[in-house]
Design a protein around this motif. Structure first.
Motif, PDB file in Angstrom:
ATOM      1  N   MET A 173       0.850  -1.184   0.000  1.00  0.00           N
ATOM      2  CA  MET A 173       0.000   0.000   0.000  1.00  0.00           C
ATOM      3  C   MET A 173       0.893   1.244   0.000  1.00  0.00           C
ATOM      4  N   THR A 174       0.481   2.229  -0.777  1.00  0.00           N
ATOM      5  CA  THR A 174       1.253   3.456  -0.923  1.00  0.00           C
ATOM      6  C   THR A 174       0.881   4.419   0.203  1.00  0.00           C
ATOM      7  N   THR A 175       1.872   5.061   0.781  1.00  0.00           N
ATOM      8  CA  THR A 175       1.632   5.989   1.888  1.00  0.00           C
ATOM      9  C   THR A 175       1.258   7.372   1.339  1.00  0.00           C
ATOM     10  N   PRO A 176       0.600   8.195   2.163  1.00  0.00           N
ATOM     11  CA  PRO A 176       0.283   9.565   1.737  1.00  0.00           C
ATOM     12  C   PRO A 176       1.524  10.353   1.331  1.00  0.00           C
ATOM     13  N   ALA A 177       2.625  10.151   2.004  1.00  0.00           N
ATOM     14  CA  ALA A 177       3.861  10.871   1.665  1.00  0.00           C
ATOM     15  C   ALA A 177       4.345  10.462   0.270  1.00  0.00           C
ATOM     16  N   GLU A 178       4.211   9.192  -0.058  1.00  0.00           N
ATOM     17  CA  GLU A 178       4.629   8.731  -1.381  1.00  0.00           C
ATOM     18  C   GLU A 178       3.713   9.316  -2.467  1.00  0.00           C
ATOM     19  N   ILE A 179       2.412   9.391  -2.186  1.00  0.00           N
ATOM     20  CA  ILE A 179       1.465   9.970  -3.151  1.00  0.00           C
ATOM     21  C   ILE A 179       1.766  11.452  -3.349  1.00  0.00           C
ATOM     22  N   GLU A 180       2.071  12.149  -2.245  1.00  0.00           N
ATOM     23  CA  GLU A 180       2.428  13.571  -2.355  1.00  0.00           C
ATOM     24  C   GLU A 180       3.667  13.741  -3.231  1.00  0.00           C
ATOM     25  N   LYS A 181       4.622  12.861  -3.062  1.00  0.00           N
ATOM     26  CA  LYS A 181       5.846  12.941  -3.857  1.00  0.00           C
ATOM     27  C   LYS A 181       5.533  12.691  -5.332  1.00  0.00           C
ATOM     28  N   MET A 182       4.655  11.720  -5.619  1.00  0.00           N
ATOM     29  CA  MET A 182       4.273  11.426  -7.004  1.00  0.00           C
ATOM     30  C   MET A 182       3.551  12.618  -7.633  1.00  0.00           C
ATOM     31  N   ILE A 183       2.684  13.282  -6.859  1.00  0.00           N
ATOM     32  CA  ILE A 183       1.973  14.455  -7.371  1.00  0.00           C
ATOM     33  C   ILE A 183       2.978  15.566  -7.676  1.00  0.00           C
ATOM     34  N   ALA A 184       3.937  15.772  -6.768  1.00  0.00           N
ATOM     35  CA  ALA A 184       4.955  16.807  -6.969  1.00  0.00           C
ATOM     36  C   ALA A 184       5.794  16.527  -8.217  1.00  0.00           C
ATOM     37  N   GLN A 185       6.152  15.266  -8.429  1.00  0.00           N
ATOM     38  CA  GLN A 185       6.936  14.908  -9.610  1.00  0.00           C
ATOM     39  C   GLN A 185       6.093  15.013 -10.883  1.00  0.00           C
ATOM     40  N   THR A 186       4.790  14.723 -10.754  1.00  0.00           N
ATOM     41  CA  THR A 186       3.879  14.871 -11.892  1.00  0.00           C
ATOM     42  C   THR A 186       3.796  16.342 -12.290  1.00  0.00           C
ATOM     43  N   ALA A 187       3.808  17.227 -11.297  1.00  0.00           N
ATOM     44  CA  ALA A 187       3.791  18.659 -11.586  1.00  0.00           C
ATOM     45  C   ALA A 187       5.017  19.071 -12.398  1.00  0.00           C
ATOM     46  N   LEU A 188       6.114  18.312 -12.255  1.00  0.00           N
ATOM     47  CA  LEU A 188       7.336  18.565 -13.016  1.00  0.00           C
ATOM     48  C   LEU A 188       7.352  17.793 -14.335  1.00  0.00           C
ATOM     49  N   ARG A 189       6.203  17.180 -14.679  1.00  0.00           N
ATOM     50  CA  ARG A 189       5.999  16.423 -15.925  1.00  0.00           C
ATOM     51  C   ARG A 189       6.807  15.130 -15.980  1.00  0.00           C
ATOM     52  N   ASP A 190       6.969  14.506 -14.820  1.00  0.00           N
ATOM     53  CA  ASP A 190       7.653  13.213 -14.730  1.00  0.00           C
ATOM     54  C   ASP A 190       6.639  12.126 -15.072  1.00  0.00           C
ATOM     55  N   GLN A 191       6.773  11.512 -16.236  1.00  0.00           N
ATOM     56  CA  GLN A 191       5.798  10.534 -16.704  1.00  0.00           C
ATOM     57  C   GLN A 191       5.820   9.249 -15.884  1.00  0.00           C
ATOM     58  N   SER A 192       6.973   8.840 -15.424  1.00  0.00           N
ATOM     59  CA  SER A 192       7.034   7.615 -14.614  1.00  0.00           C
ATOM     60  C   SER A 192       6.351   7.835 -13.262  1.00  0.00           C
ATOM     61  N   ALA A 193       6.485   9.016 -12.693  1.00  0.00           N
ATOM     62  CA  ALA A 193       5.796   9.329 -11.435  1.00  0.00           C
ATOM     63  C   ALA A 193       4.283   9.373 -11.670  1.00  0.00           C
ATOM     64  N   PHE A 194       3.878   9.905 -12.799  1.00  0.00           N
ATOM     65  CA  PHE A 194       2.459   9.962 -13.140  1.00  0.00           C
ATOM     66  C   PHE A 194       1.889   8.552 -13.304  1.00  0.00           C
ATOM     67  N   SER A 195       2.650   7.693 -13.961  1.00  0.00           N
ATOM     68  CA  SER A 195       2.234   6.306 -14.135  1.00  0.00           C
ATOM     69  C   SER A 195       2.115   5.596 -12.782  1.00  0.00           C
ATOM     70  N   ALA A 196       3.074   5.844 -11.907  1.00  0.00           N
ATOM     71  CA  ALA A 196       3.031   5.248 -10.567  1.00  0.00           C
ATOM     72  C   ALA A 196       1.841   5.792  -9.780  1.00  0.00           C
ATOM     73  N   LEU A 197       1.554   7.077  -9.942  1.00  0.00           N
ATOM     74  CA  LEU A 197       0.395   7.682  -9.269  1.00  0.00           C
ATOM     75  C   LEU A 197      -0.890   7.026  -9.764  1.00  0.00           C
TER      76      LEU A 197
END
Length: 180
Positions: A1-25
């Motif tokens: 299970m993904t933690t809230p901190a990990e989801i926040e990090k994925m959202i932040a990386q998505t804001a930087l247009r990181d496609q792998s972070a978006f896919s993980a999100l």
């Protein structure tokens, strides 16, 4: 299970247009967000379409997410819920009044309007009868049939300016008659 901190990090990386972070999100949250869409819409096909819109919105708006100490899932669920509700609103047919639904509305005038129109028509015909027949005909042809002054002048074998005078004087007589 993904933690809230990990989801926040994925959202932040998505804001930087990181496609792998978006896919993980997507992998971490799509099940929950699909459930929200399905619960609101109660239609699997529409829920899938809205889920796609949700992730498009997240991709474009990830930089709007602010870390507040609350669960990042709250923000994601709000996005999904709002888009699902928007779809639900567009799905519903606009409300119509009972006359429109049953097509009971009569396009013609009501009884009162018909009675008034009949009375006015009778009065106008009586006033037209007071005019000389050729002038009454010219008025009817000009103002009811849309014939030109030039055509009327030719038909009645009078000069154009005479026809204009006939019509102007006839209208003044009709006005006087209708106000009696």
């Amino acid at each position: 299970m993904t933690t809230p901190a990990e989801i926040e990090k994925m959202i932040a990386q998505t804001a930087l247009r990181d496609q792998s972070a978006f896919s993980a999100l997507y992998d971490a949250t799509s099940g929950k967000l699909f459930g929200v869409c399905l619960r609101v819409l109660n239609n699997r096909g529409e829920a899938e379409e809205v889920l796609q819109e949700v992730y498009i919105r997240i991709w474009h708006k990830a930089d709007n997410y602010a870390v507040t100490g609350h669960s990042p899932m709250t923000w994601l669920i709000t996005v999904a819920r709002n888009l699902a509700i928007d779809r639900l609103r567009t799905r519903k047919a606009p409300t119509r009044d009972i006359e429109t639904v049953f097509d009971l509305a009569d396009e013609g005038p009501g009884p009162e309007a018909a009675a008034i129109a009949s009375s006015q028509r009778t009065q106008l015909n009586a006033c037209l009868d007071e005019l000389e027949p050729e002038r009454a005909d010219a008025v009817k042809q000009a103002y009811l049939a849309g014939e030109t002054y030039k055509d009327l002048a030719a038909r009645h074998a009078v000069p154009l300016n005479t026809m204009r005078t006939w019509l102007r004087r006839s209208l003044l007589k009709l006005k006087e008659c209708l106000t009696r």
